[in-house]
Design a protein around this motif. Structure first.
Motif, PDB file in Angstrom:
ATOM      1  N   GLY A  97       0.675  -1.294  -0.069  1.00 18.15           N
ATOM      2  CA  GLY A  97      -0.016   0.056   0.094  1.00 18.15           C
ATOM      3  C   GLY A  97       0.773   1.360  -0.147  1.00 18.15           C
ATOM      4  N   LEU A  98       2.246   1.147  -0.268  1.00 22.55           N
ATOM      5  CA  LEU A  98       3.053   2.130  -0.269  1.00 22.55           C
ATOM      6  C   LEU A  98       3.504   2.616  -1.882  1.00 22.55           C
ATOM      7  CD1 LEU A  98       5.034   1.111   2.835  1.00 22.55           C
ATOM      8  CD2 LEU A  98       3.234   2.990   2.670  1.00 22.55           C
ATOM      9  N   PRO A  99       4.202   3.575  -1.841  1.00 25.54           N
ATOM     10  CA  PRO A  99       4.963   4.002  -3.277  1.00 25.54           C
ATOM     11  C   PRO A  99       6.200   3.431  -3.144  1.00 25.54           C
ATOM     12  CG  PRO A  99       4.963   5.951  -1.801  1.00 25.54           C
ATOM     13  CD  PRO A  99       4.025   4.860  -1.072  1.00 25.54           C
ATOM     14  N   PRO A 100       6.887   3.301  -4.326  1.00 22.50           N
ATOM     15  CA  PRO A 100       8.324   2.674  -4.331  1.00 22.50           C
ATOM     16  C   PRO A 100       9.134   3.473  -3.495  1.00 22.50           C
ATOM     17  CG  PRO A 100       7.217   2.917  -6.547  1.00 22.50           C
ATOM     18  CD  PRO A 100       6.426   3.688  -5.678  1.00 22.50           C
ATOM     19  N   GLY A 101       9.207   4.631  -3.371  1.00 25.54           N
ATOM     20  CA  GLY A 101      10.039   5.367  -2.447  1.00 25.54           C
ATOM     21  C   GLY A 101      10.091   5.318  -0.975  1.00 25.54           C
ATOM     22  N   ALA A 102       8.863   4.384  -0.670  1.00 24.37           N
ATOM     23  CA  ALA A 102       8.801   4.004   0.670  1.00 24.37           C
ATOM     24  C   ALA A 102       8.995   2.466   0.855  1.00 24.37           C
ATOM     25  CB  ALA A 102       7.439   4.385   1.249  1.00 24.37           C
ATOM     26  N   HIS A 103       8.428   1.562   0.015  1.00 25.73           N
ATOM     27  CA  HIS A 103       8.727   0.213   0.238  1.00 25.73           C
ATOM     28  C   HIS A 103      10.119  -0.174  -0.295  1.00 25.73           C
ATOM     29  CE1 HIS A 103       7.671  -0.390  -4.028  1.00 25.73           C
ATOM     30  NE2 HIS A 103       6.671  -0.166  -4.079  1.00 25.73           N
ATOM     31  N   GLY A 104      10.891   0.526  -1.395  1.00 26.06           N
ATOM     32  CA  GLY A 104      11.985   0.438  -1.761  1.00 26.06           C
ATOM     33  C   GLY A 104      12.323  -0.497  -2.972  1.00 26.06           C
ATOM     34  N   GLY A 321       7.287   8.754  -5.730  1.00 24.18           N
ATOM     35  CA  GLY A 321       6.641   9.053  -4.432  1.00 24.18           C
ATOM     36  C   GLY A 321       7.464   9.491  -3.546  1.00 24.18           C
ATOM     37  N   PRO A 322       7.319   9.931  -2.461  1.00 17.55           N
ATOM     38  CA  PRO A 322       8.198  10.451  -1.282  1.00 17.55           C
ATOM     39  C   PRO A 322       8.991   9.429  -1.079  1.00 17.55           C
ATOM     40  CG  PRO A 322       5.742  10.901  -0.567  1.00 17.55           C
ATOM     41  CD  PRO A 322       5.857   9.878  -1.872  1.00 17.55           C
ATOM     42  N   VAL A 323      10.376   9.700  -0.935  1.00 15.52           N
ATOM     43  CA  VAL A 323      11.379   8.647  -1.043  1.00 15.52           C
ATOM     44  C   VAL A 323      12.160   8.829   0.357  1.00 15.52           C
ATOM     45  CG1 VAL A 323      13.717   8.076  -2.001  1.00 15.52           C
ATOM     46  CG2 VAL A 323      11.821   8.947  -3.496  1.00 15.52           C
ATOM     47  N   GLN A 324      12.453   7.468   1.164  1.00 13.07           N
ATOM     48  CA  GLN A 324      12.842   7.393   2.239  1.00 13.07           C
ATOM     49  C   GLN A 324      14.382   7.323   2.200  1.00 13.07           C
ATOM     50  OE1 GLN A 324      11.603   4.103   4.645  1.00 13.07           O
ATOM     51  NE2 GLN A 324       9.451   4.651   4.474  1.00 13.07           N
TER      52      GLN A 324
END
Length: 382
Positions: A97-104, A321-324
């Motif tokens: 349920g997350l964008p690529p920048g969060a799930h990686g 998306g927002p990137v960690q």
């Protein structure tokens, strides 16, 4: 047709509720677990089917092969896959349920930071620990923890695979190969418990498109096969069970003579350590200090065929998306996405079987990015 990237606009991902990442959380919310961005009617049980490669543009174009799905198109939600529009990344978004920048899970082939080598996020061969690489809880985990019987139906080799453990962990697993057997396994699983979520994966349409092309007779025949089985599945579900059909990306055909091999092109190879990503969506990991020159060279050669951005530009425009912070080094120094029917490969790191595939995806065109969400409420809720 050739147009500059300043006149052709990308279909940007929708990570705020209009994308693939919102599907599974919304289905779970309809079962009383958490919240989701899409408003779905309540249900006691739910089946979600992901048909790999069933892009919205292709479904609309080839709908004559799919009378059951065609009947659902009028109420379909037109979603965005995310970037890159490739299975590993899309399954990451779908499952968490997350964008690529969060799930990686940021691409088909990505560099492991600090190791100077690529690994394939689809096969996961030689990859890192999946739970470390993708530490966020999955939607299936949260659903199972809430007391909903949660099952995944897929080929046996998916059980315990790296991608499954990274993005889809938390469900009981039922192995089945033929689509008919997977439908039967899904029906058995969803009938077993009074509260249930069953996820069914089918990859043969994508495989057919890769090998024969998505405009081929074989692709249409496989869509007919899928449509028949989905109708059978729908007809036999319990009355308190919803059905949702989605896809992870679309596809276009790329002629063999419309491809450039970096391995035999010194100008494009200059300053590039590793060519990650895939033919339609490349991520270039550059030699120290070479990123600006690589960006200029690739823009000069290929800027009329696609969007060629620095990592910072791609992140700033929201492609991932927002990137960690932990994810940022996984993204290439230069990110390439084509809008024309062309591709770039690197035969030094891409397997010969991949180099020979006709159907391709990964970019930000409507054909690759737009995916359908076809939903039927539980009959008791209609």
């Amino acid at each position: 047709m050739t147009a500059g990237s300043d006149t052709v606009q990308p279909v940007l991902p929708a990570y705020d509720g209009g994308g693939l990442a919102g599907v599974l959380p919304s289905v779970a919310a309809s079962l009383g677990v958490g919240t989701g961005p899409l408003d779905l009617a309540p249900a006691r049980r739910a089946v979600v089917v992901l048909v790999d490669g069933l892009g919205m543009e292709l479904l609309r174009q080839r709908k004559g092969h799919a009378p059951f799905l065609r009947a659902l198109l009028a109420q379909a939600r037109d979603l965005r896959a995310g970037f890159p529009s490739t299975t590993a990344t899309s399954v990451g978004s779908f499952g968490t349920g997350l964008p690529p920048g969060a799930h990686g899970l940021t691409g088909y082939q990505v560099e492991i930071p600090g190791e100077g080598r690529l690994f394939n996020e689809l096969s996961w061969e030689g990859g890192p620990d999946p739970r470390t690489w993708q530490p966020e809880p999955t939607v299936l985990q949260r659903t199972a923890a809430a007391g909903v019987a949660t099952t995944m139906v897929a080929p046996a080799y998916f059980d315990g695979s790296g991608l499954t453990r990274a993005a889809l962990r938390g469900a009981a697993f039922r192995a089945a190969d033929a689509l008919e057997d997977r439908v039967d396994a899904t029906l058995s699983a969803v009938r077993k418990d009074s509260r249930a979520l069953v996820y069914l994966y089918w990859g043969e349409l994508d495989r057919t498109g890769h090998v024969h092309g998505c405009q081929s007779r074989q692709w249409g025949e496989e869509l007919e096969h899928i449509d028949r089985e989905l109708r059978r599945l729908s007809d036999r579900l319990p009355r308190d069970c919803s059905l949702t059909v989605v896809a992870d990306h679309g596809m276009i055909d790329i002629p063999m003579d419309a491809r450039i091999d970096v391995a035999h092109d010194g100008e494009l190879a200059s300053g590039v350590r590793l060519v990650g990503g895939e033919m339609r969506a490349l991520q270039l990991y550059c030699e120290q200090g070479a990123a600006a020159d690589v960006l200029a060279t690739w823009r000069g050669r290929l800027g009329a065929s696609g969007w060629i951005l620095s990592r910072e530009e791609a992140v700033g425009q929201g492609w991932f998306g927002p990137v960690q912070e932990r994810v940022m080094p996984r993204i290439g120094d230069v990110v390439v996405a084509f809008h024309e029917p062309v591709g770039v490969v690197d035969s030094r790191v891409m397997r010969p079987v991949v180099l020979g595939l006709l159907g391709q995806h990964g970019s930000l065109t409507p054909e690759e990015q737009n995916v359908p969400m076809l939903h039927l409420d539980a009959p008791d809720q209609r």
